[in-house]
Design a protein around this motif. Structure first.
Motif, PDB file in Angstrom:
ATOM      1  N   GLY A 216      16.845   5.067 -12.529  1.00  0.00           N
ATOM      2  CA  GLY A 216      16.307   5.206 -13.877  1.00  0.00           C
ATOM      3  C   GLY A 216      15.674   3.971 -14.457  1.00  0.00           C
ATOM      4  O   GLY A 216      15.376   3.933 -15.656  1.00  0.00           O
ATOM      5  N   TRP A 218      12.763   3.029 -14.242  1.00  0.00           N
ATOM      6  CA  TRP A 218      11.406   3.345 -14.717  1.00  0.00           C
ATOM      7  C   TRP A 218      11.372   3.688 -16.198  1.00  0.00           C
ATOM      8  O   TRP A 218      10.325   3.583 -16.846  1.00  0.00           O
ATOM      9  CB  TRP A 218      10.838   4.520 -13.914  1.00  0.00           C
ATOM     10  CG  TRP A 218      11.714   5.735 -13.916  1.00  0.00           C
ATOM     11  CD1 TRP A 218      12.663   6.059 -12.993  1.00  0.00           C
ATOM     12  CD2 TRP A 218      11.741   6.781 -14.893  1.00  0.00           C
ATOM     13  NE1 TRP A 218      13.284   7.244 -13.322  1.00  0.00           N
ATOM     14  CE2 TRP A 218      12.727   7.709 -14.487  1.00  0.00           C
ATOM     15  CE3 TRP A 218      11.038   7.024 -16.072  1.00  0.00           C
ATOM     16  CZ2 TRP A 218      13.031   8.854 -15.215  1.00  0.00           C
ATOM     17  CZ3 TRP A 218      11.336   8.162 -16.799  1.00  0.00           C
ATOM     18  CH2 TRP A 218      12.314   9.063 -16.381  1.00  0.00           C
ATOM     19  N   ARG A 219      12.518   4.087 -16.765  1.00  0.00           N
ATOM     20  CA  ARG A 219      12.515   4.511 -18.171  1.00  0.00           C
ATOM     21  C   ARG A 219      12.149   3.376 -19.121  1.00  0.00           C
ATOM     22  O   ARG A 219      11.639   3.614 -20.211  1.00  0.00           O
ATOM     23  CB  ARG A 219      13.884   5.074 -18.534  1.00  0.00           C
ATOM     24  CG  ARG A 219      14.221   6.377 -17.811  1.00  0.00           C
ATOM     25  CD  ARG A 219      15.549   6.942 -18.243  1.00  0.00           C
ATOM     26  NE  ARG A 219      16.642   6.048 -17.900  1.00  0.00           N
ATOM     27  CZ  ARG A 219      17.909   6.238 -18.287  1.00  0.00           C
ATOM     28  NH1 ARG A 219      18.215   7.282 -19.029  1.00  0.00           N
ATOM     29  NH2 ARG A 219      18.842   5.400 -17.937  1.00  0.00           N
ATOM     30  N   VAL A 222       8.322   3.460 -19.907  1.00  0.00           N
ATOM     31  CA  VAL A 222       7.669   4.661 -20.430  1.00  0.00           C
ATOM     32  C   VAL A 222       6.776   4.345 -21.623  1.00  0.00           C
ATOM     33  O   VAL A 222       5.641   4.823 -21.719  1.00  0.00           O
ATOM     34  CB  VAL A 222       8.723   5.731 -20.793  1.00  0.00           C
ATOM     35  CG1 VAL A 222       8.085   6.864 -21.574  1.00  0.00           C
ATOM     36  CG2 VAL A 222       9.381   6.275 -19.531  1.00  0.00           C
ATOM     37  N   ARG A 346      21.356   9.664 -15.661  1.00  0.00           N
ATOM     38  CA  ARG A 346      21.300  10.604 -16.792  1.00  0.00           C
ATOM     39  C   ARG A 346      22.652  10.723 -17.490  1.00  0.00           C
ATOM     40  O   ARG A 346      22.710  11.022 -18.684  1.00  0.00           O
ATOM     41  CB  ARG A 346      20.839  11.980 -16.310  1.00  0.00           C
ATOM     42  CG  ARG A 346      19.398  12.008 -15.814  1.00  0.00           C
ATOM     43  CD  ARG A 346      18.978  13.425 -15.457  1.00  0.00           C
ATOM     44  NE  ARG A 346      17.597  13.472 -15.019  1.00  0.00           N
ATOM     45  CZ  ARG A 346      17.195  13.284 -13.770  1.00  0.00           C
ATOM     46  NH1 ARG A 346      18.111  13.030 -12.816  1.00  0.00           N
ATOM     47  NH2 ARG A 346      15.925  13.331 -13.436  1.00  0.00           N
TER      48      ARG A 346
END
Length: 358
Positions: A216, A218-219, A222, A346
């Motif tokens: 994660g 990459w979040r 964004v 998540r």
């Protein structure tokens, strides 16, 4: 002097307190989207000039309309870019001042910093001051780390500071370090596997990429991607050209590459590391620390063909290259699969309860 029978009196100075605080890092720019848009304005102005010249026309022809249009984009873009540069420098300076103020405030609030006591014997150790006394058995000592002026005793998620200036000699420090290390390491079975290796800079960078793709990471990009995409689409619509879209994709790729690679001043530990493991804990030792971490304190792990990443929290992981284990790699991987689940960004905090039990 036997460090298992110590009675030390010490004070904690501001320099000692600062040495265990997280280092200052300039805040992430909040103006990245604006910077990308201004870059787009400058690129658009240059594109107009280059397209005019490629067509064999003079930028001064037609009453200088082409030059006026290019200047309309270039001048505000360049001027505002300079303004953003100074705004970000001011923001970094204010952030550093705020960081120093927080450290000073925290130090002033530190209880009994001018007089504390440390005692230990064969049963355990005690930190005391005017506020009270904390006594722990040696079995609760999970790690020892140090810097040039402090020992830090790790007790689960807590830590206690012990200035090296409290010891009367270098020999006393050395003996205390040796004894604490033996206590932290004493519960490890004699047959527990261990490996020694030196991590490489390229492995740290590969770990960042693995964290980006599978955990994660990459979040965090964004918002940057969204801003660059919006600016590229807007400029493309004004130009009626696909060139800004291509430039936007290139900027996204360049931003990601620079972040994953790390800055030129990034310092990674490349000294010798020793890792031991058994059914209860992971033991990690370097030149200045030895830490024992129970498997249940990890949230999960991710892996690829070169690396394992073990997560203590969503922003902190331990990178271990597969090459370190040699023929013991299968044994370590089997232990990981028994002791923890795959890391799921998540819902990371739920994985600890769902981890397989041995």
């Amino acid at each position: 002097m036997n460090p298992l029978s110590l009675n030390l009196k010490f004070a904690i100075s501001e320099a000692e307190f600062r040495s265990v605080q997280p280092p200052f890092r300039p805040p992430a720019s909040k103006l990245r989207i604006w910077r990308a848009m201004l870059f787009g304005l400058i690129a658009a102005g240059l594109f107009i000039i280059l397209r005019t010249q490629a067509a064999g026309e003079n930028v001064f022809s037609g009453g200088g309309e082409t030059l006026v249009a290019a200047a309309f984009l270039l001048v505000p873009g360049a001027g505002l870019s300079v303004l953003l540069y100074f705004m970000e420098r001011r923001s970094a300076r204010l952030a550093k001042q705020a960081y120093d103020s927080r450290i000073q405030w925290a130090f002033q609030k530190l209880h009994c910093r001018e007089e504390r006591h440390f005692q230990c014997d064969a049963e355990g150790f005690t930190f005391s001051c005017k506020c009270g006394t904390i006594t722990r058995p040696w079995s609760q000592l999970s790690g020892l780390t140090e810097n040039s002026i402090l020992f830090v005793l790790l007790i689960g998620e807590q830590h206690e500071l012990l200035p090296k200036s409290a010891f009367e000699s270098e020999a006393a420090k050395t003996e205390f370090r040796r004894t604490c290390s033996e206590i932290v390491d004493r519960d490890r079975p004699a047959t527990a596997p261990s490996v020694t290796y030196a991590p490489r800079v390229e492995e740290y960078r590969s770990a960042r990429l693995l964290n980006f793709t599978k955990a994660g990471g990459w979040r965090a990009f964004v918002k940057v991607y969204a801003g660059l995409a919006a600016a590229s689409i807007l400029i493309a619509m004004v130009w009626v050209s696909y060139v800004p879209l291509i430039a936007g994709v290139v900027l996204m790729a360049l931003t990601t590459w620079l972040a994953l690679r790390g800055g030129p001043n990034k310092r990674w530990y490349v000294g010798e590391l020793s890792i031991g493991f058994d059914e209860q804990c992971l033991y990690i030792q370097d030149t200045v620390s030895l830490v024992r971490t129970p498997w249940e304190e990890y949230l999960g792990y991710v892996e690829n063909r070169e690396l394992f990443l073990l997560y203590r929290n969503p922003k902190l992981y331990r990178m271990i290259p597969r090459r370190a284990f040699g023929p013991k790699e299968t044994e370590f991987e089997s232990l990981l699969q028994r002791k923890m689940a795959r890391y799921n960004y998540r819902r990371p905090m739920r994985l600890q309860a769902e981890s397989p039990q041995s």
